[in-house]
Design a protein around this motif. Structure first.
Motif, PDB file in Angstrom:
ATOM      1  N   VAL A 403       1.044  -1.020  -0.167  1.00 35.83           N
ATOM      2  CA  VAL A 403       0.292   0.230   0.281  1.00 35.83           C
ATOM      3  C   VAL A 403       1.075   1.238  -0.122  1.00 35.83           C
ATOM      4  CG1 VAL A 403      -1.665   1.362   1.200  1.00 35.83           C
ATOM      5  CG2 VAL A 403      -1.806  -1.388   1.605  1.00 35.83           C
ATOM      6  N   THR A 404       0.424   1.977  -0.822  1.00 34.64           N
ATOM      7  CA  THR A 404       1.655   3.943  -1.073  1.00 34.64           C
ATOM      8  C   THR A 404       0.528   4.487  -0.385  1.00 34.64           C
ATOM      9  OG1 THR A 404       2.389   2.510  -3.401  1.00 34.64           O
ATOM     10  CG2 THR A 404       2.438   5.145  -2.795  1.00 34.64           C
ATOM     11  N   PHE A 405      -0.289   4.844  -0.979  1.00 33.20           N
ATOM     12  CA  PHE A 405      -2.136   5.633  -0.281  1.00 33.20           C
ATOM     13  C   PHE A 405      -2.823   4.983   0.149  1.00 33.20           C
ATOM     14  CE2 PHE A 405      -1.056   7.732  -4.210  1.00 33.20           C
ATOM     15  CZ  PHE A 405      -2.068   7.883  -4.473  1.00 33.20           C
ATOM     16  N   THR A 406      -3.563   5.512   1.025  1.00 37.27           N
ATOM     17  CA  THR A 406      -5.516   5.361   0.328  1.00 37.27           C
ATOM     18  C   THR A 406      -6.067   6.507  -0.010  1.00 37.27           C
ATOM     19  OG1 THR A 406      -5.269   6.172   3.111  1.00 37.27           O
ATOM     20  CG2 THR A 406      -5.540   3.838   2.803  1.00 37.27           C
ATOM     21  N   TYR A 407      -7.070   5.988  -0.722  1.00 37.33           N
ATOM     22  CA  TYR A 407      -8.468   7.440  -1.642  1.00 37.33           C
ATOM     23  C   TYR A 407      -9.328   8.145  -0.464  1.00 37.33           C
ATOM     24  CZ  TYR A 407      -5.601   5.307  -5.508  1.00 37.33           C
ATOM     25  OH  TYR A 407      -4.077   4.780  -6.328  1.00 37.33           O
ATOM     26  N   LEU A 408      -9.815   6.946   0.672  1.00 35.91           N
ATOM     27  CA  LEU A 408     -10.484   8.049   1.167  1.00 35.91           C
ATOM     28  C   LEU A 408     -10.346   9.174   1.609  1.00 35.91           C
ATOM     29  CD1 LEU A 408     -13.330   7.842   2.982  1.00 35.91           C
ATOM     30  CD2 LEU A 408     -11.974   7.175   4.407  1.00 35.91           C
ATOM     31  N   GLY A 409     -10.717  10.336   1.762  1.00 34.58           N
ATOM     32  CA  GLY A 409      -9.708  11.847   2.095  1.00 34.58           C
ATOM     33  C   GLY A 409     -11.480  12.693   2.445  1.00 34.58           C
ATOM     34  N   LEU A 410     -10.504  13.730   2.202  1.00 31.21           N
ATOM     35  CA  LEU A 410     -11.881  14.597   2.553  1.00 31.21           C
ATOM     36  C   LEU A 410     -12.288  15.851   1.522  1.00 31.21           C
ATOM     37  CD1 LEU A 410      -9.787  16.981   5.294  1.00 31.21           C
ATOM     38  CD2 LEU A 410     -11.818  15.020   5.528  1.00 31.21           C
ATOM     39  N   ARG A 411     -13.658  15.705   1.139  1.00 31.76           N
ATOM     40  CA  ARG A 411     -14.148  16.233   0.047  1.00 31.76           C
ATOM     41  C   ARG A 411     -13.673  17.950  -0.421  1.00 31.76           C
ATOM     42  NH1 ARG A 411     -18.654  14.748  -3.714  1.00 31.76           N
ATOM     43  NH2 ARG A 411     -18.534  12.940  -1.942  1.00 31.76           N
ATOM     44  N   THR A 412     -13.816  18.474  -1.589  1.00 35.35           N
ATOM     45  CA  THR A 412     -12.495  19.947  -1.885  1.00 35.35           C
ATOM     46  C   THR A 412     -13.479  20.278  -3.430  1.00 35.35           C
ATOM     47  OG1 THR A 412     -11.629  21.215  -2.000  1.00 35.35           O
ATOM     48  CG2 THR A 412     -10.590  19.200  -2.397  1.00 35.35           C
ATOM     49  N   ASP A 413     -12.924  21.582  -3.180  1.00 34.91           N
ATOM     50  CA  ASP A 413     -13.497  21.793  -4.747  1.00 34.91           C
ATOM     51  C   ASP A 413     -12.186  22.385  -5.133  1.00 34.91           C
ATOM     52  OD1 ASP A 413     -12.717  23.970  -3.377  1.00 34.91           O
ATOM     53  OD2 ASP A 413     -15.318  24.106  -3.091  1.00 34.91           O
ATOM     54  N   ALA A 414     -12.141  23.402  -6.368  1.00 37.40           N
ATOM     55  CA  ALA A 414     -11.487  23.946  -6.907  1.00 37.40           C
ATOM     56  C   ALA A 414     -10.618  25.023  -6.196  1.00 37.40           C
ATOM     57  CB  ALA A 414     -11.387  24.832  -8.128  1.00 37.40           C
ATOM     58  N   THR A 415     -10.945  25.169  -4.863  1.00 38.06           N
ATOM     59  CA  THR A 415     -10.424  26.402  -3.695  1.00 38.06           C
ATOM     60  C   THR A 415      -8.971  25.603  -3.006  1.00 38.06           C
ATOM     61  OG1 THR A 415     -11.812  26.755  -2.441  1.00 38.06           O
ATOM     62  CG2 THR A 415     -12.119  28.025  -4.626  1.00 38.06           C
ATOM     63  N   ALA A 416      -9.293  24.458  -2.754  1.00 38.11           N
ATOM     64  CA  ALA A 416      -9.201  23.584  -1.725  1.00 38.11           C
ATOM     65  C   ALA A 416      -9.804  23.187  -0.755  1.00 38.11           C
ATOM     66  CB  ALA A 416      -7.708  23.346  -2.060  1.00 38.11           C
ATOM     67  N   ALA A 417     -10.663  23.578  -0.746  1.00 38.94           N
ATOM     68  CA  ALA A 417     -10.989  24.774   1.214  1.00 38.94           C
ATOM     69  C   ALA A 417     -11.791  22.993   1.239  1.00 38.94           C
ATOM     70  CB  ALA A 417     -12.034  25.191   0.843  1.00 38.94           C
ATOM     71  N   VAL A 418     -12.075  22.673   2.507  1.00 37.38           N
ATOM     72  CA  VAL A 418     -12.445  21.592   3.193  1.00 37.38           C
ATOM     73  C   VAL A 418     -14.044  21.632   3.602  1.00 37.38           C
ATOM     74  CG1 VAL A 418     -12.140  20.230   5.239  1.00 37.38           C
ATOM     75  CG2 VAL A 418     -10.188  20.504   4.260  1.00 37.38           C
ATOM     76  N   HIS A 419     -14.456  21.038   3.160  1.00 35.21           N
ATOM     77  CA  HIS A 419     -15.850  20.976   3.321  1.00 35.21           C
ATOM     78  C   HIS A 419     -17.056  20.950   4.345  1.00 35.21           C
ATOM     79  CE1 HIS A 419     -16.538  23.005  -0.839  1.00 35.21           C
ATOM     80  NE2 HIS A 419     -15.510  23.131  -0.788  1.00 35.21           N
ATOM     81  N   PHE A 420     -17.574  21.228   4.683  1.00 38.73           N
ATOM     82  CA  PHE A 420     -18.968  20.492   6.430  1.00 38.73           C
ATOM     83  C   PHE A 420     -20.027  20.829   5.301  1.00 38.73           C
ATOM     84  CE2 PHE A 420     -13.988  21.807   7.941  1.00 38.73           C
ATOM     85  CZ  PHE A 420     -14.179  20.867   8.675  1.00 38.73           C
ATOM     86  N   SER A 421     -20.594  19.850   5.384  1.00 33.28           N
ATOM     87  CA  SER A 421     -22.607  19.812   4.897  1.00 33.28           C
ATOM     88  C   SER A 421     -22.070  20.523   3.402  1.00 33.28           C
ATOM     89  CB  SER A 421     -23.083  20.190   6.074  1.00 33.28           C
ATOM     90  OG  SER A 421     -23.084  19.419   7.040  1.00 33.28           O
ATOM     91  N   GLY A 422     -21.103  20.083   2.291  1.00 32.72           N
ATOM     92  CA  GLY A 422     -21.992  21.165   1.322  1.00 32.72           C
ATOM     93  C   GLY A 422     -21.216  22.119   1.399  1.00 32.72           C
ATOM     94  N   GLU A 423     -20.625  22.984   2.017  1.00 36.55           N
ATOM     95  CA  GLU A 423     -19.999  24.542   2.929  1.00 36.55           C
ATOM     96  C   GLU A 423     -18.426  24.394   3.032  1.00 36.55           C
ATOM     97  OE1 GLU A 423     -22.039  26.892   1.732  1.00 36.55           O
ATOM     98  OE2 GLU A 423     -23.539  25.796   1.584  1.00 36.55           O
ATOM     99  N   PRO A 424     -18.017  25.549   1.694  1.00 38.48           N
ATOM    100  CA  PRO A 424     -16.757  25.652   2.166  1.00 38.48           C
ATOM    101  C   PRO A 424     -16.152  25.786   3.269  1.00 38.48           C
ATOM    102  CG  PRO A 424     -17.746  27.057   0.435  1.00 38.48           C
ATOM    103  CD  PRO A 424     -18.035  25.937   0.735  1.00 38.48           C
ATOM    104  N   SER A 425     -14.990  25.743   4.102  1.00 38.11           N
ATOM    105  CA  SER A 425     -14.479  26.051   5.473  1.00 38.11           C
ATOM    106  C   SER A 425     -13.725  27.655   4.807  1.00 38.11           C
ATOM    107  CB  SER A 425     -13.276  25.710   6.275  1.00 38.11           C
ATOM    108  OG  SER A 425     -13.133  26.420   6.858  1.00 38.11           O
ATOM    109  N   PRO A 426     -14.002  28.728   5.452  1.00 43.14           N
ATOM    110  CA  PRO A 426     -12.640  29.890   4.844  1.00 43.14           C
ATOM    111  C   PRO A 426     -11.450  30.226   5.354  1.00 43.14           C
ATOM    112  CG  PRO A 426     -14.343  30.074   6.808  1.00 43.14           C
ATOM    113  CD  PRO A 426     -14.387  28.747   6.622  1.00 43.14           C
TER     114      PRO A 426
END
Length: 484
Positions: A403-426
């Motif tokens: 195993v090199t690395f696992t794929y389970l991760g945090l959802r993001t968008d083109a800004t690389a923000a972490v999302h909480f309930s669909g909303e990007p963190s500021p």
């Protein structure tokens, strides 16, 4: 208070730190590993997959966006976010000049290196040299780095980053107190959970034989990627993406160490022979496509076999056509003797090889292209490079899932923000393996992990600096648009 805190010490983290510092922000990097083991999995890499429309320095011919996209689409079977994937692809076309400015040097593809002269730019000195160059550049720019600093949890306030917490710990015989480190913005780039055996067990469960397959996995990369922050953020409501059983998982030499085996433990002769399980039976098409597009499926295939073990079998004709493994294989003049050395049932192996040899339809063999050497009426088939195994000595290499690395991760968008309930963190951003599952739902193609880490590391650094109140100069913003 620090402007930008970067948690992690590999390629994505350092790209973020450099970009944030170039914008004028004060930056602190927290690396869980001691200095000697800094760099995460990036220290074990050697190249970056790069889009280019014409020959460029170390890259030959052309590798346009659409071909890169189709290669990624094929290996992921469509389990990818096209917008984010294309962002990565386009970023790969222009990031090398920025990398050079921070001390990274490139060289042409090595002979026998997975047919990658056209698609991948190799780091001179490998991933360790790249990591060292980035650290030198970061420290020269005033980025502060702390080693032996594993973050245990993130303090949030309604999706906004507040502080990172370090538990009490002992480092080189000294007891260090718990700490709370505040920052105006944060980038998490602390890797997946591949070194967390218990989490791997939870993800894979037991198989039909009652075994825990994960107990037999080897970890090609760093022992420090335990997924602590990934789990902590998910428990606090961060949106997740990906299947916990999906990973960059390679068939590596079963004699490799448990951690940090790196590239040299990989067995690259799979497409030039056959692979059997411990019962001496084939279980997948060894020649379905070029090795750079298929090498990372073989760990998962072996993981699904009894005992999570397989054996790559070749004969003399394959020698010189692949990168030699670090450990010598078993060698024998007869298949019976080879089976004895590998502890395989001799009759089954002889029958498997005989059936395979009889099915081979040999045309014009060429391991550098999808040739017309294939099998007929054989299950599973071998689609290309099917030559009879009839020229002793024979060689065999035991395989385990690496195993090199696992794929389970945090959802993001083109800004690389972490999302909480669909909303990007500021002010909380993610890069590298912690978000690679947005692009890699399954499968892998050589060098794309570094492409993802470089693209999103740079994005995260820019966005974190912006959240902390800093902007890049106009020239740097132009470069940022080109790369991002």
């Amino acid at each position: 208070m620090i402007d930008v805190l970067v948690i992690g010490g590999g390629n994505a983290a350092l790209c973020a730190a450099l970009m944030a510092r170039e914008a004028g922000a004060s930056v602190l990097v927290l690396e869980a590993a001691p200095r000697a083991w800094r760099g995460g999995n990036s220290q074990h890499t050697r190249n970056l997959r790069c889009m280019h429309d014409a020959p460029q320095d170390v890259l030959v011919d052309a590798y346009p966006e659409e071909e890169f996209w189709q290669d990624l689409l094929k290996v992921t079977a469509g389990q990818t976010d096209e917008a984010l994937a294309r962002l990565v692809i386009r970023a790969s076309a222009s990031c090398r000049d920025w990398m050079r400015r921070h001390g990274v040097r490139f060289q042409p593809s090595l002979s026998g290196a997975l047919h990658t002269a056209r698609t991948n730019a190799f780091f001179m000195g490998g991933g360790k040299a790249l990591i060292n160059a980035y650290y030198r550049s970061a420290e020269g720019l005033g980025v502060k780095v702390r080693y032996d600093a594993p973050v245990s949890r993130i303090e949030l306030e309604q999706g906004r980053f507040v502080a990172a917490h370090l538990d009490e710990r002992v480092v080189e015989g000294r007891s260090l107190p718990a700490e709370r480190i505040r920052a105006r913005a944060c980038v998490v780039a602390a890797g997946g959970f591949e070194s967390n055996r218990q989490w791997l067990r939870e993800a894979w469960g037991r198989n039909a034989e009652g075994e825990w397959p994960a107990d037999n996995f080897l970890i090609r990369g760093t022992r420090f990627n335990t997924g602590v922050l990934l789990r902590n953020l998910m428990e606090q409501g961060a949106d997740a993406i990906g299947d916990p059983t999906q990973a960059h998982m390679v068939a590596i030499d079963a004699r490799a160490p448990e951690f940090d085996g790196g590239i040299c433990t990989r067995i690259d002769c799979v497409s030039l022979g056959i692979v059997v399980n411990r019962e001496g039976r084939r279980f997948h098409d060894e020649g379905e496509d070029f090795w750079p597009k298929r090498y990372a499926i073989w760990g998962r295939l072996v993981a699904q076999q009894p005992g999570q073990v397989g054996y790559s079998i070749i004969d003399r004709k394959a020698l010189g056509r692949f990168m030699p493994p670090v450990f010598p294989g078993a060698m024998a003049q007869t298949l019976d003797d080879l089976a004895r050395q590998l502890n395989l049932p001799a009759a089954a192996l002889v029958e498997t090889v005989g059936t395979y040899n009889a099915a081979c339809r040999v045309g014009t063999f060429d391991h550098t292209r999808l040739d017309d050497c294939h099998t007929r009426q054989l299950v599973p088939p071998k689609s290309h490079w099917a030559l009879p195994l009839d020229s002793p000595p024979y060689y065999g290499y035991p395989l385990r899932p690496g195993v090199t690395f696992t794929y389970l991760g945090l959802r993001t968008d083109a800004t690389a923000a972490v999302h909480f309930s669909g909303e990007p963190s500021p002010n909380l951003f993610v890069a590298g393996e912690m978000m690679a599952g947005n692009v890699l739902g399954k499968g892998y193609t050589a060098g794309v992990g570094m492409s993802i880490g470089t693209a999103f590391g740079r994005i995260a650094g820019v966005q974190a600096a912006r959240a902390a109140g800093f902007q890049h100069s106009s020239s740097e913003r132009h470069d940022d648009r080109a790369c991002v």
